[in-house]
Design a protein around this motif. Sequence first.
Motif, mmCIF file in Angstrom:
data_model
loop_
_atom_site.group_PDB
_atom_site.id
_atom_site.type_symbol
_atom_site.label_atom_id
_atom_site.label_comp_id
_atom_site.label_asym_id
_atom_site.label_seq_id
_atom_site.Cartn_x
_atom_site.Cartn_y
_atom_site.Cartn_z
ATOM 1 N N PRO A 130 0.802 -1.230 0.000
ATOM 2 C CA PRO A 130 0.000 0.000 0.000
ATOM 3 C C PRO A 130 0.832 1.277 0.000
ATOM 4 C CG PRO A 130 -0.882 -1.584 1.572
ATOM 5 C CD PRO A 130 0.401 -2.155 1.070
ATOM 6 N N GLN A 131 1.945 1.268 0.739
ATOM 7 C CA GLN A 131 2.760 2.484 0.844
ATOM 8 C C GLN A 131 3.574 2.773 -0.410
ATOM 9 O OE1 GLN A 131 3.056 -0.303 2.552
ATOM 10 N NE2 GLN A 131 5.181 -0.817 3.069
ATOM 11 N N HIS A 132 3.573 1.823 -1.348
ATOM 12 C CA HIS A 132 4.371 1.988 -2.567
ATOM 13 C C HIS A 132 3.523 2.036 -3.827
ATOM 14 C CE1 HIS A 132 7.908 1.481 -0.141
ATOM 15 N NE2 HIS A 132 7.624 0.216 0.157
ATOM 16 N N ARG A 133 2.265 2.387 -3.708
ATOM 17 C CA ARG A 133 1.400 2.395 -4.887
ATOM 18 C C ARG A 133 0.362 3.492 -4.774
ATOM 19 N NH1 ARG A 133 -1.705 -2.382 -2.389
ATOM 20 N NH2 ARG A 133 -3.703 -1.426 -1.820
ATOM 21 N N ALA A 134 -0.256 3.782 -5.912
ATOM 22 C CA ALA A 134 -1.422 4.661 -5.906
ATOM 23 C C ALA A 134 -2.585 3.913 -5.261
ATOM 24 C CB ALA A 134 -1.775 5.034 -7.340
ATOM 25 N N ALA A 135 -3.522 4.662 -4.678
ATOM 26 C CA ALA A 135 -4.697 4.041 -4.077
ATOM 27 C C ALA A 135 -5.513 3.335 -5.160
ATOM 28 C CB ALA A 135 -5.543 5.086 -3.367
ATOM 29 N N ILE A 136 -5.950 2.120 -4.880
ATOM 30 C CA ILE A 136 -6.727 1.321 -5.822
ATOM 31 C C ILE A 136 -8.214 1.545 -5.568
ATOM 32 C CG2 ILE A 136 -7.223 -0.997 -6.663
ATOM 33 C CD1 ILE A 136 -4.356 -0.065 -7.211
ATOM 34 N N ARG A 137 -8.939 1.941 -6.617
ATOM 35 C CA ARG A 137 -10.388 2.120 -6.513
ATOM 36 C C ARG A 137 -11.064 0.749 -6.491
ATOM 37 N NH1 ARG A 137 -12.649 7.022 -8.431
ATOM 38 N NH2 ARG A 137 -14.247 5.850 -9.588
#
Length: 396
Positions: A130-137
């Motif tokens: 999570p800390q290494h990615r864009a937020a997933i819709r």
Amino acid sequence: MLRARLDRATAHLDPPFAVVDLAAFDANATALVTRAAGKPVRIASKSVRCRDLLGRALARPGWHGVMAYTLAEAIWLVRTGVSRDVLVAYPTADRGALATLAGDEELATAISVMVDSPAQLDLIDSVAAPQHRAAIRVCLELDASWRPFGGRLHVGVRRSPVHSAEAAGALAAHVAGRPGFRLVGLMAYEAQIAGLGDAPPRQALRGLTIRTVHRRSYRELLRRRGAAVAAVREHADLAYVNGGGTGSLALTSADPAVTEVTAGSGLYGPTLFDGYRAWRPTPAAGFALSVVRRPGPRVATVLGGGWIASGPAQASRLPMSWLPVGLHLTGTEGAGEVQTPLIGSVADELHVGDRVWFRHAKAGELCEHVNELHLVDGEEVVGTVPTYRGEGHAYL
């Protein structure tokens, strides 16, 4: 006469080939928007499988967004400019596509993935922390099947394990509490209404039974979907609540909990939708095969034809001889991969080299058999556009 018009328009083409009649396609697109009664119609790409025709529908008033069937397809549709709002209708385990989505903020703002279990969130986290990615819709899928008699009977398809409003609320709370995810939607597809024709030909008793199922299932879902939406909204500000399909568009749009509906098959008008009372699309897509044999009286054989639709292995999944009217598949051979015999008195009017026109049982699956669609306007082909297959893509 439709057959003569199609023959004249495509006289320069050698079968097998597929066509889309633009007048019928556009009329169906308008009719679907009318049936949606003011709610946006999201186009089901599975039922079209041609970027040019997806764009044609989306350019019309009332159409907005795409429902894709795989994440890899959704990524392609966004990157090629078809839509900036794509909902993937099924959960994904495509690690490569998930890595691409997680690593591209533009894609992450345009695509929503479907989930019905924390395990699917765990899989995404295993691909990209999570800390290494864009937020997933994320969109939650509520199971819309009908389970009368205390759940002892299951009517509908087997999709999500999330059936009750309480289960939907619990999953929403879980998603909302996980970093790296953004809960934006809820979907409930009432397949036992949208995908089950209520007027099957020559089956009056079955039709009556199906109409009873439709009524009772819809009443139950109306209450349960509304409760589920309320439960999910306690944990997220939903951008959309999606439901329906071509066969249930008017009913689903009448549900106050639904904010948008989905349709796609109605644009092409395949044979499965001949068995509906409320609305039947105008046949817009078909394919032509050549007569290559006359084995005897009342028999004409065409080359190819075994373009079978997915679903239960029964006659409803076979292609239907369309034009000229009066030809039928044989019970012993059906639609064959390399040849298909057709019987009927009209066969005696056919000669080697003549064409027989067919309709597919389902919509977009036609495009898995051809590289291009010839667009017919009146008595001429005004364009030729590639299918997904023609662009080198086979997503399932």
